[in-house]
Design a protein around this motif. Structure first.
Motif, PDB file in Angstrom:
ATOM      1  N   HIS A  91       1.762   3.603   1.530  1.00  0.00           N
ATOM      2  CA  HIS A  91       0.464   3.959   2.101  1.00  0.00           C
ATOM      3  C   HIS A  91      -0.720   3.257   1.424  1.00  0.00           C
ATOM      4  CE1 HIS A  91       3.009   7.077   3.825  1.00  0.00           C
ATOM      5  NE2 HIS A  91       2.111   7.101   4.788  1.00  0.00           N
ATOM      6  N   LEU A  92      -0.453   2.426   0.439  1.00  0.00           N
ATOM      7  CA  LEU A  92      -1.517   1.657  -0.212  1.00  0.00           C
ATOM      8  C   LEU A  92      -1.786   0.382   0.572  1.00  0.00           C
ATOM      9  CD1 LEU A  92      -0.463   2.135  -3.944  1.00  0.00           C
ATOM     10  CD2 LEU A  92      -2.561   2.981  -2.880  1.00  0.00           C
ATOM     11  N   PRO A  93      -3.024  -0.104   0.538  1.00  0.00           N
ATOM     12  CA  PRO A  93      -3.356  -1.336   1.268  1.00  0.00           C
ATOM     13  C   PRO A  93      -2.748  -2.566   0.588  1.00  0.00           C
ATOM     14  CG  PRO A  93      -5.244  -0.604  -0.008  1.00  0.00           C
ATOM     15  CD  PRO A  93      -4.187   0.464  -0.152  1.00  0.00           C
ATOM     16  N   GLU A  94      -2.671  -3.630   1.350  1.00  0.00           N
ATOM     17  CA  GLU A  94      -2.225  -4.921   0.813  1.00  0.00           C
ATOM     18  C   GLU A  94      -3.331  -5.479  -0.070  1.00  0.00           C
ATOM     19  OE1 GLU A  94       0.693  -6.294   1.094  1.00  0.00           O
ATOM     20  OE2 GLU A  94       1.547  -4.989   2.617  1.00  0.00           O
ATOM     21  N   PRO A  95      -3.027  -6.220  -1.091  1.00  0.00           N
ATOM     22  CA  PRO A  95      -1.690  -6.470  -1.625  1.00  0.00           C
ATOM     23  C   PRO A  95      -1.179  -5.218  -2.345  1.00  0.00           C
ATOM     24  CG  PRO A  95      -3.319  -7.493  -3.048  1.00  0.00           C
ATOM     25  CD  PRO A  95      -4.067  -6.889  -1.877  1.00  0.00           C
ATOM     26  N   LYS A  96       0.079  -4.893  -2.105  1.00  0.00           N
ATOM     27  CA  LYS A  96       0.685  -3.705  -2.692  1.00  0.00           C
ATOM     28  C   LYS A  96       0.848  -3.896  -4.202  1.00  0.00           C
ATOM     29  CE  LYS A  96       1.869  -1.856   1.394  1.00  0.00           C
ATOM     30  NZ  LYS A  96       1.227  -0.709   1.947  1.00  0.00           N
TER      31      LYS A  96
END
Length: 134
Positions: A37-42
């Motif tokens: 659920h974290l944005p890119e870049p992970k």
């Protein structure tokens, strides 16, 4: 389940807050769930795992162990944290004066007529007293 926040020194860093937002929205999750659920870049698995362990030491999250895996869940609810954080901002930047804070916010950002009406309705609502007391 949720508890009151410890002293105001327990503010979340931006990375911690980002992870807490995910846990608050989902209710619980393993490291891989949070990463998903974290944005890119992970971020790396170890990075997220470390932040979750720090949050656990600070008393913001708990976990249930399944062998070597840990499922994390919030111990502090979003509203309690927000209330404590905003009270700290109010005290540190506006001397505890809500009117000074509102004045600052209205002068630094244009507020629409719709937002102004919503604010007036909130101020006139008898429920505002019960919200402020929490």
């Amino acid at each position: 389940m949720a508890e009151r926040l410890r002293p105001k020194s327990q503010e979340l860093t931006p990375a911690e807050l980002e992870i807490m937002q995910i846990l608050w929205a989902r209710g619980k999750g393993f490291v891989n769930d949070v990463i998903e659920h974290l944005p890119e870049p992970k971020p790396a698995y170890n990075t997220v795992s470390t932040v979750l362990r720090v949050l656990e030491k600070k008393g913001f999250v708990g976990y249930k162990a399944y062998g070597k895996s840990h499922e994390y869940y919030p111990l502090v609810d979003r509203d309690s944290y927000t209330s404590t954080f905003m009270s700290s901002v109010l005290d540190r930047f506006f001397g505890g004066s809500t009117s000074r804070m509102v004045s600052f916010l209205t002068s630094s950002k244009a507020i629409s007529l719709e937002e102004t009406s919503e604010i007036i309705e909130m101020l006139q609502s008898p429920e505002k007293d019960s919200v402020a007391a929490e």
